[in-house]
Design an enzyme around this catalytic site. Sequence first.
Site, mmCIF file in Angstrom:
data_model
loop_
_atom_site.group_PDB
_atom_site.id
_atom_site.type_symbol
_atom_site.label_atom_id
_atom_site.label_comp_id
_atom_site.label_asym_id
_atom_site.label_seq_id
_atom_site.Cartn_x
_atom_site.Cartn_y
_atom_site.Cartn_z
ATOM 1 N N CYS A 273 18.668 15.569 9.479
ATOM 2 C CA CYS A 273 18.909 16.008 10.621
ATOM 3 C C CYS A 273 18.185 17.284 10.947
ATOM 4 C CB CYS A 273 20.404 16.333 10.345
ATOM 5 S SG CYS A 273 21.020 17.189 12.083
ATOM 6 N N LYS B 111 0.892 -1.220 -0.036
ATOM 7 C CA LYS B 111 0.006 0.038 0.096
ATOM 8 C C LYS B 111 0.908 1.321 -0.065
ATOM 9 C CE LYS B 111 -1.680 2.996 2.844
ATOM 10 N NZ LYS B 111 -1.655 4.002 1.908
ATOM 11 N N GLU C 1 9.257 0.963 11.037
ATOM 12 C CA GLU C 1 10.352 2.063 10.926
ATOM 13 C C GLU C 1 9.645 3.518 10.898
ATOM 14 O OE1 GLU C 1 13.459 1.742 10.417
ATOM 15 O OE2 GLU C 1 13.685 -0.515 9.573
ATOM 16 N N GLY D 255 2.370 4.102 13.328
ATOM 17 C CA GLY D 255 2.902 2.918 13.577
ATOM 18 C C GLY D 255 2.121 2.241 14.852
ATOM 19 N N GLU E 196 9.040 16.119 15.879
ATOM 20 C CA GLU E 196 9.645 15.918 14.466
ATOM 21 C C GLU E 196 9.029 16.842 13.415
ATOM 22 O OE1 GLU E 196 10.238 12.079 11.240
ATOM 23 O OE2 GLU E 196 8.319 12.034 12.272
ATOM 24 N N GLY F 95 6.508 4.992 8.401
ATOM 25 C CA GLY F 95 5.886 6.128 8.489
ATOM 26 C C GLY F 95 6.011 6.740 9.748
ATOM 27 N N SER F 96 4.952 7.577 10.277
ATOM 28 C CA SER F 96 5.174 8.260 11.295
ATOM 29 C C SER F 96 4.869 7.446 12.947
ATOM 30 C CB SER F 96 4.025 9.275 11.573
ATOM 31 O OG SER F 96 2.716 8.652 11.532
ATOM 32 N N THR F 97 5.415 7.904 13.943
ATOM 33 C CA THR F 97 5.348 7.027 15.139
ATOM 34 C C THR F 97 3.803 6.705 15.601
ATOM 35 O OG1 THR F 97 7.398 7.701 15.945
ATOM 36 C CG2 THR F 97 5.968 6.887 17.638
HETATM 37 P P1 NAD Z 1 2.144 8.313 7.856
HETATM 38 O O1 NAD Z 1 2.169 7.682 9.005
HETATM 39 O O2 NAD Z 1 1.000 9.391 7.884
HETATM 40 O O3 NAD Z 1 1.729 7.387 6.684
HETATM 41 C C1 NAD Z 1 2.492 6.353 6.389
HETATM 42 C C2 NAD Z 1 1.701 5.249 5.746
HETATM 43 O O4 NAD Z 1 0.665 4.907 6.701
HETATM 44 C C3 NAD Z 1 0.738 5.764 4.599
HETATM 45 O O5 NAD Z 1 0.813 4.919 3.437
HETATM 46 C C4 NAD Z 1 -0.582 6.085 5.055
HETATM 47 O O6 NAD Z 1 -1.567 5.812 4.225
HETATM 48 C C5 NAD Z 1 -0.566 4.845 6.014
HETATM 49 N N1 NAD Z 1 -1.420 5.073 7.217
HETATM 50 C C6 NAD Z 1 -2.105 6.024 7.597
HETATM 51 N N2 NAD Z 1 -3.152 5.726 8.518
HETATM 52 C C7 NAD Z 1 -3.001 4.475 8.661
HETATM 53 C C8 NAD Z 1 -3.490 3.620 9.536
HETATM 54 N N3 NAD Z 1 -4.473 3.915 10.705
HETATM 55 N N4 NAD Z 1 -3.293 2.157 9.506
HETATM 56 C C9 NAD Z 1 -2.512 1.802 8.709
HETATM 57 N N5 NAD Z 1 -2.016 2.410 7.624
HETATM 58 C C10 NAD Z 1 -2.059 4.042 7.570
HETATM 59 O O7 NAD Z 1 3.482 9.205 7.492
HETATM 60 P P2 NAD Z 1 3.973 9.881 6.246
HETATM 61 O O8 NAD Z 1 3.493 11.369 6.587
HETATM 62 O O9 NAD Z 1 3.397 9.190 5.037
HETATM 63 O O10 NAD Z 1 5.648 9.969 6.392
HETATM 64 C C11 NAD Z 1 6.247 10.710 7.093
HETATM 65 C C12 NAD Z 1 6.856 9.748 8.255
HETATM 66 O O11 NAD Z 1 7.476 8.752 7.912
HETATM 67 C C13 NAD Z 1 7.769 10.602 9.184
HETATM 68 O O12 NAD Z 1 7.447 10.453 10.532
HETATM 69 C C14 NAD Z 1 9.067 10.079 8.911
HETATM 70 O O13 NAD Z 1 9.850 10.191 10.065
HETATM 71 C C15 NAD Z 1 8.709 8.600 8.713
HETATM 72 N N6 NAD Z 1 9.737 7.763 8.058
HETATM 73 C C16 NAD Z 1 10.464 7.029 8.831
HETATM 74 C C17 NAD Z 1 11.395 6.478 8.253
HETATM 75 C C18 NAD Z 1 12.139 5.547 8.762
HETATM 76 O O14 NAD Z 1 13.134 4.656 8.072
HETATM 77 N N7 NAD Z 1 12.300 5.302 9.922
HETATM 78 C C19 NAD Z 1 11.658 6.531 6.783
HETATM 79 C C20 NAD Z 1 10.757 7.344 6.032
HETATM 80 C C21 NAD Z 1 9.787 8.126 6.628
#
Ligand code: NAD
Length: 485
Positions: free
Chosen positions: A310, A193, A269, A251, A409, A246-248
């Site tokens: 950073c 997805k 991650e 997650g 963040e 994605g975001s914490t």
């Molecule tokens: P996000 O958490 O909003 O979305 C990430 C993914 O999760 C998207 O595909 C989104 O559609 C999906 N999603 C949203 N709600 C969901 C739910 N309830 N259940 C399952 N999936 C759901 O994050 P974003 O804005 O797309 O990305 C930015 C974040 O990603 C930042 O916090 C960044 O630090 C993190 N990130 C981390 C790494 C890493 O390696 N640790 C790498 C890249 C980005």
Amino acid sequence: MVQPVTINISAINKQITVPTGLFINNEFVPSVDSDELIHAVNPATEEVICSVVAASPKDIDIAVAAARNAFNTTWGKNVTGFERSRLINKLADLIERDAQELAELETLNNGKPVKIARDFDIGDSVQCLRYYAGWADKIIGQTLEVDNKSKLAFTRHDPIGVCGQIIPWNYPINMWAWKVAPALAVGCTIVMKPSELCPLTALKLSELVKEAGFPPGVINTVPSFGPVGGAALAAHPDVDKVAFTGSTITGRKVMEAAAKSNLKKVSLELGGKSPHLVFESADLDQGLPVRSPRSLCWLEASGTMPGISCELLIGPLSAYATTLARTFINLLVSKVKDQVIGGGYDVSSGGGPVVSKGQYDRVWGYIEAGKKEGAKVILGGTKRPGKGFFVDPTIFTDIRPEMRIVKEEIFGPVLSVGRFRTEDEAIFLANDTSYGLGAGLHSTDANQCMRVASALEAGTVWVNQYNMLNNNVPFGGKKQSGIGP
Ligand code: NAD
């Protein structure tokens, strides 16, 4: 079947054909019960590029069933490692062949400059696929003697099964490759997805999956809104593992859904607030190089491609008063100023717009909060007129630990520069966060490098460089930056 659309990229006078259906069983299909669409937007112009089908929970069921069927019949334990390796290598070749077009499409939907998308993101994706293709036929267990040499036990590694993969918008192609390559190599099947903000290149890559010759159902791609398709995938009782980036905050929801459904395996991650310490002995020229978008924190933070951005740069206290300090700040500002933030098709651009209106408003919210809480803007900090979600790199000094720009963040081109008195205080400030994704330090004192690197609480610590990622080096976050693999 859902027909592809042809998109006109006027900035480069080029047309690209993009599939718009859900990719299930090697076909682009409509939703079975929903007419919801995802409108992909060009962040440099704010115009809608095209609309693609948004998967419903029922579509997720169908994609998972396709992946399960493939796992049980044509993939999983039914295919040799040699064959998996051949197909993954073939996919890498096709991505390499189409690198320019894929990069142009990535730029259209994500905003990052074409040269970064092509040379870094896609270059690394090809390398990642080839790296894991190399492992596919070398998966071995162990043999153990259990009874005076007359009995042996052995371990073997089996593929986990159907993997749900949920990815963010910042590296749409690269993240796709990082997720699919290891899963394919060990024999898992995939329901991917992509982010609803950047679904186009994942669909374009799906065409290459079919062309490479993967059996139907091995890789399925289902663009969807997170709380709909992402949540359905995380909670699905027939998904064996969910790999999430994605975001914490999201997650946490993914882990909860996994726990409440079938206790599927989870790798996360997540977010970060990655600090970088610059000690007095640092070689500033080495500390502040330019041009390579992966070499430097603030360049990384200034584009649409924050990886482990950073967001906190911490120098010695004397750094505000002494010649060294003035040199440090001046060099920092001049290097960041050198970065042209502009349209991704412009070859002079070192960074593009941020990905969406939502992200734009979020980043500006933090810049305004920083000003309100008394931090000093030494670069950027004012909005550009005109269209596009452009945010010029913004640097704050005079920060305090309790400020939101220091604690939370931002995930945008905003850098906060703080200071410390002693090495212990530097380590304390760097670790004073609930995150633990990346961290870095610059120092020419080898003992200090080793001491501080081991004291920093982060999955990856870079010394005299920043954000170098390699496919053969482990990656992951400590604390609330993730769990896994
Ligand atoms: P996000 O958490 O909003 O979305 C990430 C993914 O999760 C998207 O595909 C989104 O559609 C999906 N999603 C949203 N709600 C969901 C739910 N309830 N259940 C399952 N999936 C759901 O994050 P974003 O804005 O797309 O990305 C930015 C974040 O990603 C930042 O916090 C960044 O630090 C993190 N990130 C981390 C790494 C890493 O390696 N640790 C790498 C890249 C980005």
